[in-house]
Design a protein around this motif. Structure first.
Motif, PDB file in Angstrom:
ATOM      1  N   ALA A   1     -10.981   2.369   0.116  1.00 29.53           N
ATOM      2  CA  ALA A   1     -11.275   3.129  -1.020  1.00 29.53           C
ATOM      3  C   ALA A   1     -10.337   4.236  -1.373  1.00 29.53           C
ATOM      4  CB  ALA A   1     -12.686   3.959  -0.566  1.00 29.53           C
ATOM      5  N   VAL A   2      -9.558   4.754  -0.277  1.00 30.16           N
ATOM      6  CA  VAL A   2      -8.366   5.896  -0.686  1.00 30.16           C
ATOM      7  C   VAL A   2      -7.255   5.249  -1.290  1.00 30.16           C
ATOM      8  CG1 VAL A   2      -6.986   7.421   0.484  1.00 30.16           C
ATOM      9  CG2 VAL A   2      -9.001   7.331   1.336  1.00 30.16           C
ATOM     10  N   MET A   3      -6.872   3.811  -1.011  1.00 29.56           N
ATOM     11  CA  MET A   3      -5.912   3.260  -1.608  1.00 29.56           C
ATOM     12  C   MET A   3      -6.355   2.908  -3.262  1.00 29.56           C
ATOM     13  SD  MET A   3      -3.051   3.165  -0.275  1.00 29.56           S
ATOM     14  CE  MET A   3      -2.693   4.205   1.248  1.00 29.56           C
ATOM     15  N   ASN A   4      -7.664   2.570  -3.259  1.00 25.47           N
ATOM     16  CA  ASN A   4      -8.158   2.262  -4.718  1.00 25.47           C
ATOM     17  C   ASN A   4      -8.028   3.658  -5.618  1.00 25.47           C
ATOM     18  OD1 ASN A   4      -8.945  -0.305  -4.393  1.00 25.47           O
ATOM     19  ND2 ASN A   4     -10.954   0.268  -3.636  1.00 25.47           N
ATOM     20  N   ALA A   5      -8.112   4.703  -4.845  1.00 25.72           N
ATOM     21  CA  ALA A   5      -7.815   5.995  -5.580  1.00 25.72           C
ATOM     22  C   ALA A   5      -6.321   6.431  -6.121  1.00 25.72           C
ATOM     23  CB  ALA A   5      -8.324   7.176  -4.958  1.00 25.72           C
ATOM     24  N   VAL A   6      -5.522   5.902  -5.036  1.00 25.26           N
ATOM     25  CA  VAL A   6      -4.145   5.892  -5.386  1.00 25.26           C
ATOM     26  C   VAL A   6      -3.569   4.846  -6.465  1.00 25.26           C
ATOM     27  CG1 VAL A   6      -1.553   5.291  -4.322  1.00 25.26           C
ATOM     28  CG2 VAL A   6      -3.443   6.447  -3.061  1.00 25.26           C
ATOM     29  N   ARG A   7      -4.421   3.656  -6.454  1.00 25.80           N
ATOM     30  CA  ARG A   7      -3.930   2.750  -7.713  1.00 25.80           C
ATOM     31  C   ARG A   7      -4.464   3.299  -8.824  1.00 25.80           C
ATOM     32  NH1 ARG A   7      -6.187  -0.605  -3.204  1.00 25.80           N
ATOM     33  NH2 ARG A   7      -4.095  -1.309  -2.191  1.00 25.80           N
ATOM     34  N   ALA A   8      -5.716   4.127  -8.793  1.00 28.54           N
ATOM     35  CA  ALA A   8      -6.146   4.707 -10.011  1.00 28.54           C
ATOM     36  C   ALA A   8      -5.079   5.824 -10.573  1.00 28.54           C
ATOM     37  CB  ALA A   8      -7.494   5.205  -9.816  1.00 28.54           C
ATOM     38  N   GLY A   9      -4.528   6.436  -9.624  1.00 25.21           N
ATOM     39  CA  GLY A   9      -3.566   7.375 -10.112  1.00 25.21           C
ATOM     40  C   GLY A   9      -2.246   6.880 -10.672  1.00 25.21           C
ATOM     41  N   ASN A  10      -1.887   5.736 -10.297  1.00 26.63           N
ATOM     42  CA  ASN A  10      -0.784   4.949 -10.929  1.00 26.63           C
ATOM     43  C   ASN A  10      -1.248   4.471 -12.245  1.00 26.63           C
ATOM     44  OD1 ASN A  10       1.612   4.867  -9.286  1.00 26.63           O
ATOM     45  ND2 ASN A  10       0.329   3.761  -7.689  1.00 26.63           N
ATOM     46  N   ARG A  11      -2.247   3.958 -12.367  1.00 29.95           N
ATOM     47  CA  ARG A  11      -3.061   3.581 -13.777  1.00 29.95           C
ATOM     48  C   ARG A  11      -3.138   4.532 -14.629  1.00 29.95           C
ATOM     49  NH1 ARG A  11      -6.526   0.406 -10.360  1.00 29.95           N
ATOM     50  NH2 ARG A  11      -8.315   2.252 -10.712  1.00 29.95           N
ATOM     51  N   TYR A  12      -3.602   5.430 -14.095  1.00 26.31           N
ATOM     52  CA  TYR A  12      -3.779   6.838 -14.951  1.00 26.31           C
ATOM     53  C   TYR A  12      -2.392   7.424 -15.579  1.00 26.31           C
ATOM     54  CZ  TYR A  12      -4.454  11.972 -15.826  1.00 26.31           C
ATOM     55  OH  TYR A  12      -4.359  13.426 -16.282  1.00 26.31           O
TER      56      TYR A  12
ATOM     57  N   ASP B   1       0.781  -1.201   0.073  1.00 34.54           N
ATOM     58  CA  ASP B   1       0.103   0.132   0.059  1.00 34.54           C
ATOM     59  C   ASP B   1       0.924   1.390   0.025  1.00 34.54           C
ATOM     60  OD1 ASP B   1      -1.976  -1.872   0.350  1.00 34.54           O
ATOM     61  OD2 ASP B   1      -2.803  -1.073   2.093  1.00 34.54           O
ATOM     62  N   LEU B   2       1.774   1.270   0.780  1.00 37.96           N
ATOM     63  CA  LEU B   2       2.699   2.531   1.182  1.00 37.96           C
ATOM     64  C   LEU B   2       4.030   2.778   0.069  1.00 37.96           C
ATOM     65  CD1 LEU B   2       2.276   2.745   4.933  1.00 37.96           C
ATOM     66  CD2 LEU B   2       0.768   3.663   3.491  1.00 37.96           C
ATOM     67  N   ALA B   3       4.698   1.584  -0.086  1.00 38.17           N
ATOM     68  CA  ALA B   3       5.934   2.025  -0.588  1.00 38.17           C
ATOM     69  C   ALA B   3       5.411   1.677  -2.413  1.00 38.17           C
ATOM     70  CB  ALA B   3       6.670   0.641  -0.319  1.00 38.17           C
ATOM     71  N   ASN B   4       4.755   0.743  -2.876  1.00 37.98           N
ATOM     72  CA  ASN B   4       4.629   0.435  -4.110  1.00 37.98           C
ATOM     73  C   ASN B   4       3.612   1.302  -4.560  1.00 37.98           C
ATOM     74  OD1 ASN B   4       6.500  -1.748  -3.831  1.00 37.98           O
ATOM     75  ND2 ASN B   4       4.874  -3.344  -3.892  1.00 37.98           N
ATOM     76  N   ASP B   5       2.240   1.550  -3.899  1.00 40.95           N
ATOM     77  CA  ASP B   5       1.299   2.559  -4.429  1.00 40.95           C
ATOM     78  C   ASP B   5       1.476   3.804  -4.359  1.00 40.95           C
ATOM     79  OD1 ASP B   5       0.043   0.151  -5.610  1.00 40.95           O
ATOM     80  OD2 ASP B   5      -1.362  -0.582  -3.706  1.00 40.95           O
ATOM     81  N   LEU B   6       1.387   4.332  -2.858  1.00 39.40           N
ATOM     82  CA  LEU B   6       1.393   5.608  -2.529  1.00 39.40           C
ATOM     83  C   LEU B   6       2.793   6.264  -2.947  1.00 39.40           C
ATOM     84  CD1 LEU B   6      -0.085   8.095  -1.583  1.00 39.40           C
ATOM     85  CD2 LEU B   6       0.266   7.220   0.694  1.00 39.40           C
TER      86      LEU B   6
ATOM     87  N   VAL C   1       7.799  21.981  -6.962  1.00 41.86           N
ATOM     88  CA  VAL C   1       7.853  20.667  -6.026  1.00 41.86           C
ATOM     89  C   VAL C   1       9.060  20.442  -5.446  1.00 41.86           C
ATOM     90  CG1 VAL C   1       5.972  19.536  -7.508  1.00 41.86           C
ATOM     91  CG2 VAL C   1       8.423  19.178  -8.123  1.00 41.86           C
ATOM     92  N   ARG C   2       9.177  19.605  -4.523  1.00 42.53           N
ATOM     93  CA  ARG C   2      10.607  19.243  -4.106  1.00 42.53           C
ATOM     94  C   ARG C   2      10.891  17.592  -3.955  1.00 42.53           C
ATOM     95  NH1 ARG C   2       9.341  22.280   1.814  1.00 42.53           N
ATOM     96  NH2 ARG C   2       8.534  23.867   0.779  1.00 42.53           N
ATOM     97  N   ASP C   3      11.905  17.184  -4.376  1.00 43.90           N
ATOM     98  CA  ASP C   3      12.078  15.894  -4.626  1.00 43.90           C
ATOM     99  C   ASP C   3      12.178  15.241  -3.186  1.00 43.90           C
ATOM    100  OD1 ASP C   3      12.670  13.413  -5.535  1.00 43.90           O
ATOM    101  OD2 ASP C   3      14.627  13.935  -6.302  1.00 43.90           O
ATOM    102  N   SER C   4      11.647  14.060  -3.272  1.00 52.10           N
ATOM    103  CA  SER C   4      11.742  13.117  -1.906  1.00 52.10           C
ATOM    104  C   SER C   4      12.534  12.090  -1.969  1.00 52.10           C
ATOM    105  CB  SER C   4      10.272  12.521  -1.707  1.00 52.10           C
ATOM    106  OG  SER C   4      10.248  11.712  -0.670  1.00 52.10           O
ATOM    107  N   ALA C   5      13.185  11.798  -0.828  1.00 50.43           N
ATOM    108  CA  ALA C   5      14.238  10.763  -0.778  1.00 50.43           C
ATOM    109  C   ALA C   5      13.333   9.348  -0.711  1.00 50.43           C
ATOM    110  CB  ALA C   5      14.926  10.793   0.560  1.00 50.43           C
ATOM    111  N   GLY C   6      12.125   9.386  -0.770  1.00 53.10           N
ATOM    112  CA  GLY C   6      11.596   8.072  -0.813  1.00 53.10           C
ATOM    113  C   GLY C   6      10.512   8.309   0.544  1.00 53.10           C
ATOM    114  N   LEU C   7       8.891   8.634   0.383  1.00 54.74           N
ATOM    115  CA  LEU C   7       8.487   8.672   1.416  1.00 54.74           C
ATOM    116  C   LEU C   7       8.248   7.510   2.087  1.00 54.74           C
ATOM    117  CD1 LEU C   7       6.197  11.056   2.247  1.00 54.74           C
ATOM    118  CD2 LEU C   7       4.424   9.847   1.041  1.00 54.74           C
ATOM    119  N   PHE C   8       7.855   6.456   1.660  1.00 51.86           N
ATOM    120  CA  PHE C   8       7.832   5.238   2.127  1.00 51.86           C
ATOM    121  C   PHE C   8       8.974   4.244   1.671  1.00 51.86           C
ATOM    122  CE2 PHE C   8       3.666   6.973   2.704  1.00 51.86           C
ATOM    123  CZ  PHE C   8       3.452   6.911   4.067  1.00 51.86           C
ATOM    124  N   PRO C   9      10.233   4.364   2.064  1.00 52.09           N
ATOM    125  CA  PRO C   9      11.253   3.163   1.295  1.00 52.09           C
ATOM    126  C   PRO C   9      10.692   1.753   1.569  1.00 52.09           C
ATOM    127  CG  PRO C   9      12.387   4.890   2.974  1.00 52.09           C
ATOM    128  CD  PRO C   9      10.584   5.062   3.057  1.00 52.09           C
TER     129      PRO C   9
END
Length: 646
Positions: free
Chosen positions: A411-422, A349-354, A500-508
């Motif tokens: 449901a929120v994670m479904n929206a995250v996955r929809a973002g990746n599909r988008y 959920d956190l590393a791969n999707d969000l 925007v600012r680069d992220s070192a990885g929100l969820f490594p």
């Protein structure tokens, strides 16, 4: 009385206990509720605290040679420090040793005694020190405490009793006519089942000759108040009962008493009858959640299987721990805890999707100048992603009211996955190469705005990480934490023009422990080849069980790029079913990054993670090589990613 405000409580935790995952879950659940209602612009009050009287505290103090109050003062900090570490935003922390609370308890006791709601009688029964409760012979299970299974002691003594039995039929009628009073509904049925048998009166005292650590009865100095009668009153004393009428009327009745199912009877029988006798309205809902299990066993200090929240947050961080507890347990039901299940949900959920969605949006925006540009006219793909996010907003509100957080988070994670599909469908990297700037700006803006709204939805669960996400989108100062769910559908986005600012990885991604271990040194080759019993150049045969250990699946390549400083390596972002992964492969001599995008390949999906040239790889591509030629193994025709091969 309170009709529009939100007042949530946890049980007050016994100070002699060390905080465990059950305590943490109830308190995080209350905190998330409080944060959500504040985000909806609802006046909110969140109460937690500690229960500090009773025999266990007195015994522990005597063993150490200190006073019971000193024992309580030294142990209460365990909870206070953990709640601070977990980001708990309680409005008040009550201790039953607080003077204002003790005064209110004594006043209630005196009033009930004066009205003959409390009387003195001789009692014979069985007493459990661990639970600090009396039981009748028929209550015992194989001669032991029905709650904790400990040994009980036979006691005969004079005590004071609250006339709880007189309210039995009233309570049955109230539960049956107020379906929201005890939730989930099957817990109400449990209480009604308990009330089918004759309800006795409640012993509300202990003689000082046996227990001195408690609130002295105002009408008999030889007795102290029973710890449960004392403890339950915290829910009203903490919000001004008998001290601040305006405050009390603002918050009472409580919206939710959150409890574990093991204290259902005390809250659904003792407490309502006490309130009825006092003359106060009932709380709106008593919500009993399930237990955290290890396997099929309840966590218990005696079994040594209790999870220490401090240990978990050291390993994975506070917000990830909060997210796991809320997403893994459906409130009301039991849930299993294991580090394996935690790592699996975190990575998925956190590393791969969000984390993946944020990384892709940031990288493409930075390559395009780093400023989020206003969108052009939205097309069907853009509008579809917006609808997915709006569905998540509505689902979260529905789930909040139904106490089904796991469904809201899904449901929120479904929206995250929809973002990746988008992003896969709109391919902003391809738009950039083609120079389609207007369309590229629209895609990046739409994806970033989805992240903006998702960050607000998830902020009550992961406040620090969502503030970090908003910082990546160009927000700063109070903007990081003051966004409200109530504004999501009504207000326009303010993203355009932000840098925007680069992220070192929100969820490594969390790697298996074995991935960090150095590979074992290979054994030196022998000078001479040993003779074999069979023919040479014959591959050793394996059993079907050995082959079954290897999971081969189809995967779709979403994006590919070269690994910096490594001429032979490509880094691929792939989709395996609904899961996003990263694989590093030494195929740069045969394939360019562009030639791989969109291909359906075959991978070993259950290979342990490895770090290659500082880049994590989760899986292995299958390829056939002959001489200097190499070809990836693909499938014949169209097939969805994640299909089993073999």
């Amino acid at each position: 009385m309170n009709t529009d405000n939100f007042y949530v409580t946890t049980p007050i935790y016994y100070v002699n206990d060390k905080p465990h995952i059950g305590h943490a879950y109830t308190t995080i659940l209350a905190d998330v509720l409080a944060r959500y209602y504040r985000s909806l612009n609802v006046d909110t009050f969140f109460l937690t605290g500690t229960d500090e009287h009773g025999q266990k505290v007195e015994k522990a103090a005597a063993k150490r040679g200190v006073s019971p109050k000193q024992q309580a003062d030294e142990t209460v900090v365990r909870f206070q420090e953990l709640w601070k570490r977990l980001g708990i935003t309680n409005d008040r922390f009550i201790r039953t040793t607080d003077e204002y609370h003790k005064e209110v308890v004594r006043e209630i006791l005196q009033e009930l005694y004066d009205r003959d709601e409390i009387y003195k009688a001789e009692y014979t029964g069985w007493y459990c020190v661990g639970c600090e409760r009396f039981y009748t012979e028929k209550d015992l299970v194989e001669g032991k405490c029905p709650e904790c299974g400990r040994e009980v002691s036979a006691i005969r003594e004079s005590n004071y009793f609250f006339r709880m039995s007189k309210y039995q039929q009233w309570l049955i009628d109230y539960i049956q006519t107020h379906p929201d009073f005890i939730q989930p509904a099957f817990r109400a049925n449990e209480t009604l089942g308990f009330l089918k048998r004759e309800l006795g009166d409640l012993c509300i005292s202990r003689p000082k000759s046996r227990l001195s650590w408690g609130i002295e009865l105002p009408f008999d100095a030889d007795y102290v108040c029973y710890v449960w009668f004392d403890a339950l009153i915290n829910y009203i004393s903490a919000v001004g009962y008998r001290r601040n009428q305006a405050e009390f009327e603002k918050w009472w009745p409580a919206s939710y008493h959150l409890i574990g199912k093991d204290i259902l009877t005390t809250h659904s029988v003792y407490w309502p009858t006490m309130l009825k006798a006092i003359g106060l309205p009932m709380p709106r809902t008593i919500f009993a959640h399930g237990w955290w299990l290890t396997g099929n066993t309840k966590m218990s200090k005696s079994l040594g299987n209790v999870v220490n929240p401090m240990d978990m947050i050291e390993k994975c961080g506070v917000d990830a721990f909060r997210y796991f507890l809320l997403s893994e347990m459906s409130p009301g039901n039991d849930a299993n805890f294991s580090e394996e299940s935690f790592v699996a949900r975190y990575n998925s959920d956190l590393a791969n999707d969000l984390g993946n969605l944020l990384s892709r949006v940031l990288k493409m925006t930075l390559r395009s100048g780093g400023v989020i540009q206003p969108p052009a006219e939205l097309n069907a793909d853009d509008l579809e992603l917006n609808r997915e996010v709006e569905t998540a907003i509505a689902a979260m509100e529905t789930s909040l009211k139904a106490m089904k957080f796991d469904q809201g988070l899904n449901a929120v994670m479904n929206a995250v996955r929809a973002g990746n599909r988008y992003l896969e469908k709109t391919a902003p990297w391809a738009l950039a190469k083609k120079g389609e700037v207007a369309r590229l700006n629209t895609v990046l803006y739409t994806a970033a705005d989805a992240l903006r709204r998702i960050s607000v939805l998830l902020a009550p669960v992961m406040p620090d990480k969502m503030a970090e996400l908003r910082a990546c989108l160009g927000y700063s100062g109070e903007e990081l934490t003051n966004a409200r769910i109530s504004d999501l559908l009504s207000s326009r986005s303010d993203l355009a023009g932000r840098t925007v600012r680069d992220s070192a990885g929100l969820f490594p991604r969390i790697l298996a422990e074995e991935a960090d271990k150095p590979a074992p040194a290979s054994k030196p080759a022998k000078a001479k080849q040993e003779k074999t019993a069979g023919p040479v150049n014959v591959v050793d045969l394996i059993a079907i069980d050995d082959f079954a250990k290897v999971a081969l699946k189809t995967a779709k390549v979403l994006q590919a790029e070269k690994v910096e400083g490594a001429d032979k390596l490509l880094k691929l972002q792939i989709e395996v079913g609904g899961e996003k992964r990263q694989i590093v492969s030494g195929i740069a001599a045969w394939y360019t990054p562009d030639s791989l995008t969109g291909k359906t390949v075959v991978i070993v999906s259950n290979l342990k993670p490895a770090v290659i040239r500082g880049v994590e790889s989760n899986g292995m591509l299958l390829a056939a090589k002959q001489g200097k030629e190499l070809k990836l193994v693909t499938v014949d025709g169209e097939i969805a990613s994640g299909a089993q091969v073999g």
